[in-house]
Design a protein around this motif. Structure first.
Motif, mmCIF file in Angstrom:
data_model
loop_
_atom_site.group_PDB
_atom_site.id
_atom_site.type_symbol
_atom_site.label_atom_id
_atom_site.label_comp_id
_atom_site.label_asym_id
_atom_site.label_seq_id
_atom_site.Cartn_x
_atom_site.Cartn_y
_atom_site.Cartn_z
ATOM 1 N N GLY A 203 -57.105 22.150 1.085
ATOM 2 C CA GLY A 203 -56.765 22.909 2.288
ATOM 3 C C GLY A 203 -55.338 23.176 2.457
ATOM 4 O O GLY A 203 -54.834 23.653 3.582
ATOM 5 N N ILE A 204 -54.308 22.484 1.855
ATOM 6 C CA ILE A 204 -52.896 22.495 1.835
ATOM 7 C C ILE A 204 -52.352 23.809 1.009
ATOM 8 O O ILE A 204 -51.123 24.215 1.202
ATOM 9 C CB ILE A 204 -52.133 21.390 1.406
ATOM 10 C CG1 ILE A 204 -52.187 20.822 0.184
ATOM 11 C CG2 ILE A 204 -52.723 20.066 2.624
ATOM 12 C CD1 ILE A 204 -51.184 19.762 -0.185
ATOM 13 N N GLY A 205 -53.042 24.279 0.253
ATOM 14 C CA GLY A 205 -52.698 25.489 -0.320
ATOM 15 C C GLY A 205 -51.703 25.262 -1.665
ATOM 16 O O GLY A 205 -50.871 26.099 -1.605
ATOM 17 N N PHE A 206 -51.847 24.063 -2.274
ATOM 18 C CA PHE A 206 -50.701 23.909 -3.238
ATOM 19 C C PHE A 206 -51.389 22.964 -4.222
ATOM 20 O O PHE A 206 -51.900 21.875 -4.030
ATOM 21 C CB PHE A 206 -49.629 23.188 -2.661
ATOM 22 C CG PHE A 206 -48.355 22.873 -3.362
ATOM 23 C CD1 PHE A 206 -47.357 23.559 -3.709
ATOM 24 C CD2 PHE A 206 -48.255 21.275 -3.893
ATOM 25 C CE1 PHE A 206 -46.590 23.229 -4.688
ATOM 26 C CE2 PHE A 206 -47.192 21.076 -4.522
ATOM 27 C CZ PHE A 206 -46.216 22.091 -5.094
ATOM 28 N N GLU A 207 -50.900 23.130 -5.524
ATOM 29 C CA GLU A 207 -51.238 22.454 -6.707
ATOM 30 C C GLU A 207 -49.902 21.813 -7.063
ATOM 31 O O GLU A 207 -48.979 22.814 -7.429
ATOM 32 C CB GLU A 207 -52.018 23.062 -7.610
ATOM 33 C CG GLU A 207 -52.642 22.279 -8.787
ATOM 34 C CD GLU A 207 -53.399 21.072 -8.588
ATOM 35 O OE1 GLU A 207 -53.028 19.914 -8.989
ATOM 36 O OE2 GLU A 207 -54.233 21.292 -7.926
ATOM 37 N N GLY A 208 -49.686 20.666 -7.744
ATOM 38 C CA GLY A 208 -48.550 20.079 -8.121
ATOM 39 C C GLY A 208 -48.164 18.992 -7.087
ATOM 40 O O GLY A 208 -48.900 19.155 -6.064
ATOM 41 N N ARG A 209 -47.237 18.284 -7.294
ATOM 42 C CA ARG A 209 -46.799 17.208 -6.246
ATOM 43 C C ARG A 209 -45.388 17.477 -5.760
ATOM 44 O O ARG A 209 -44.324 17.943 -6.439
ATOM 45 C CB ARG A 209 -46.495 15.958 -7.061
ATOM 46 C CG ARG A 209 -46.309 14.872 -6.143
ATOM 47 C CD ARG A 209 -46.456 13.338 -6.641
ATOM 48 N NE ARG A 209 -46.104 12.512 -5.676
ATOM 49 C CZ ARG A 209 -44.944 11.860 -5.439
ATOM 50 N NH1 ARG A 209 -43.929 11.993 -6.124
ATOM 51 N NH2 ARG A 209 -44.872 10.965 -4.515
ATOM 52 N N LEU A 210 -45.470 17.419 -4.202
ATOM 53 C CA LEU A 210 -44.052 17.548 -3.718
ATOM 54 C C LEU A 210 -43.761 16.263 -3.039
ATOM 55 O O LEU A 210 -44.649 15.508 -2.591
ATOM 56 C CB LEU A 210 -44.148 18.582 -2.571
ATOM 57 C CG LEU A 210 -44.173 19.750 -2.999
ATOM 58 C CD1 LEU A 210 -44.536 20.960 -1.941
ATOM 59 C CD2 LEU A 210 -42.646 20.280 -3.639
ATOM 60 N N ASN A 211 -42.663 15.582 -3.233
ATOM 61 C CA ASN A 211 -42.183 14.322 -2.441
ATOM 62 C C ASN A 211 -40.926 14.560 -1.960
ATOM 63 O O ASN A 211 -39.951 15.283 -2.120
ATOM 64 C CB ASN A 211 -41.709 13.185 -3.605
ATOM 65 C CG ASN A 211 -41.290 11.914 -3.157
ATOM 66 O OD1 ASN A 211 -40.314 11.519 -3.586
ATOM 67 N ND2 ASN A 211 -42.393 11.331 -2.075
ATOM 68 N N ILE A 212 -40.984 14.339 -0.507
ATOM 69 C CA ILE A 212 -40.243 14.693 0.307
ATOM 70 C C ILE A 212 -39.451 13.153 0.767
ATOM 71 O O ILE A 212 -40.123 12.171 1.290
ATOM 72 C CB ILE A 212 -40.393 15.285 1.734
ATOM 73 C CG1 ILE A 212 -40.957 16.633 1.412
ATOM 74 C CG2 ILE A 212 -39.101 15.532 2.626
ATOM 75 C CD1 ILE A 212 -41.500 17.228 2.699
ATOM 76 N N THR A 213 -38.083 12.707 0.419
ATOM 77 C CA THR A 213 -37.343 11.488 0.674
ATOM 78 C C THR A 213 -36.492 11.630 1.780
ATOM 79 O O THR A 213 -35.598 12.654 1.837
ATOM 80 C CB THR A 213 -37.149 10.734 -0.490
ATOM 81 O OG1 THR A 213 -35.963 11.330 -1.203
ATOM 82 C CG2 THR A 213 -38.258 10.287 -1.390
ATOM 83 N N LEU A 214 -36.305 10.999 2.849
ATOM 84 C CA LEU A 214 -35.278 11.013 3.922
ATOM 85 C C LEU A 214 -34.526 9.713 3.899
ATOM 86 O O LEU A 214 -35.184 8.665 3.772
ATOM 87 C CB LEU A 214 -36.122 10.963 5.269
ATOM 88 C CG LEU A 214 -37.158 12.092 5.414
ATOM 89 C CD1 LEU A 214 -37.772 12.059 6.761
ATOM 90 C CD2 LEU A 214 -36.761 13.559 5.356
ATOM 91 N N ARG A 215 -33.201 10.021 3.999
ATOM 92 C CA ARG A 215 -32.354 8.864 3.798
ATOM 93 C C ARG A 215 -31.477 9.021 4.832
ATOM 94 O O ARG A 215 -31.203 10.272 5.263
ATOM 95 C CB ARG A 215 -31.488 9.134 2.568
ATOM 96 C CG ARG A 215 -32.431 8.814 1.328
ATOM 97 C CD ARG A 215 -32.611 10.357 0.412
ATOM 98 N NE ARG A 215 -33.326 9.877 -0.519
ATOM 99 C CZ ARG A 215 -33.035 9.940 -1.830
ATOM 100 N NH1 ARG A 215 -31.834 9.558 -2.125
ATOM 101 N NH2 ARG A 215 -33.725 9.741 -2.772
ATOM 102 N N ARG A 216 -30.849 7.976 5.375
ATOM 103 C CA ARG A 216 -29.338 8.019 6.037
ATOM 104 C C ARG A 216 -28.266 7.457 5.098
ATOM 105 O O ARG A 216 -28.105 6.563 4.452
ATOM 106 C CB ARG A 216 -29.378 6.815 7.072
ATOM 107 C CG ARG A 216 -28.315 6.954 8.088
ATOM 108 C CD ARG A 216 -28.571 6.156 9.249
ATOM 109 N NE ARG A 216 -27.441 5.946 10.284
ATOM 110 C CZ ARG A 216 -27.187 5.180 11.167
ATOM 111 N NH1 ARG A 216 -28.234 4.318 11.436
ATOM 112 N NH2 ARG A 216 -26.112 5.231 11.777
ATOM 113 N N THR A 217 -27.157 8.690 4.992
ATOM 114 C CA THR A 217 -26.291 8.439 3.954
ATOM 115 C C THR A 217 -25.111 7.561 4.444
ATOM 116 O O THR A 217 -24.467 7.011 3.578
ATOM 117 C CB THR A 217 -25.748 9.715 3.560
ATOM 118 O OG1 THR A 217 -25.045 10.420 4.617
ATOM 119 C CG2 THR A 217 -26.808 10.523 3.142
#
Length: 220
Positions: A203-217
């Motif tokens: 249902g998300i229309g994507f094959e492969g892995r995406l990783n989003i990381t959020l940081r406070r620098t």
């Protein structure tokens, strides 16, 4: 692991280590699909998605694009100094709000209200990509790291703060999962051993892995 079999088993929220929280299925399909489309947009610039060259000359197997601050080993910059020098895209307000939701889900609403991420790193893994055990140490402030998984599942290794050796735990992260680590676990070594092709939800229309990381620098 046979794809699909674990879907029959409960995947409860759990504290993997002190300050490290795994929240399975945190993102619904609609939000996953929205984030996939945003990742496609972010990958096209102004600073393009690229493979990172390490100081020792090795090239990472994942491809990355940064928002807010551009990550290089082992520093941040406002320009993509290793990818043409373009200015980095601003950090999106939508990701800031999502980061606060994520920290609230892991630690409670008070911690979520205080979370002010200002940088994101989007990593793309194909079927052969890996991520070696490492610490996230470029930030100047000890704020939690928020990790969101999209697409293909992976085997994520979460270790200790002293070295790359045991003790560690191997955790399957699937599309929509949230992982937050801060406090005593903020500088734990972690990495991705392998992806699990064929496990991305249709249902998300994507094959492969995406990783989003959020940081406070902590940078000005």
């Amino acid at each position: 692991m046979i794809p699909g079999t674990d879907a029959l088993l409960p995947r409860p929220r759990r504290e993997v280590a002190a300050g490290a929280v795994h929240v399975p299925d945190w993102l619904g399909e609609h939000r996953q699909r929205e984030l996939v489309e945003l990742c496609r947009t972010w990958a096209t610039g102004p600073a393009l998605m690229r493979s990172v060259t390490m100081p020792n000359g090795g090239v990472m197997s994942v491809r990355s694009v940064s928002l807010g601050w551009h990550w290089l080993p082992y520093r941040y910059s406002r320009t993509a100094d290793d990818a043409g020098g373009a200015a980095v895209a601003p950090f999106p307000d939508g990701l800031r709000a999502l980061g606060r939701e994520a920290v609230a889900a892991a630690y409670g609403p008070d911690e979520g209200d205080r979370y002010e991420p200002d940088a994101a790193l989007v990593n793309y893994y194909d079927a052969d990509a890996r991520m070696g055990m490492h610490q996230d140490r470029e930030e100047r402030i000890n704020a939690p790291v928020v990790s969101l998984s999209l697409g293909t599942a992976c085997v994520f290794r979460f270790g200790n703060t002293e070295n790359r050796n045991r003790p560690w735990q191997d955790i399957e992260l699937v599309s929509g999962d949230l992982f937050v680590f801060g406090g005593p676990s903020r500088f734990a070594y972690h990495g991705v051993l392998r992806t699990l092709p064929g496990t991305a939800p249709e249902g998300i229309g994507f094959e492969g892995r995406l990783n989003i990381t959020l940081r406070r620098t902590g940078l000005g």
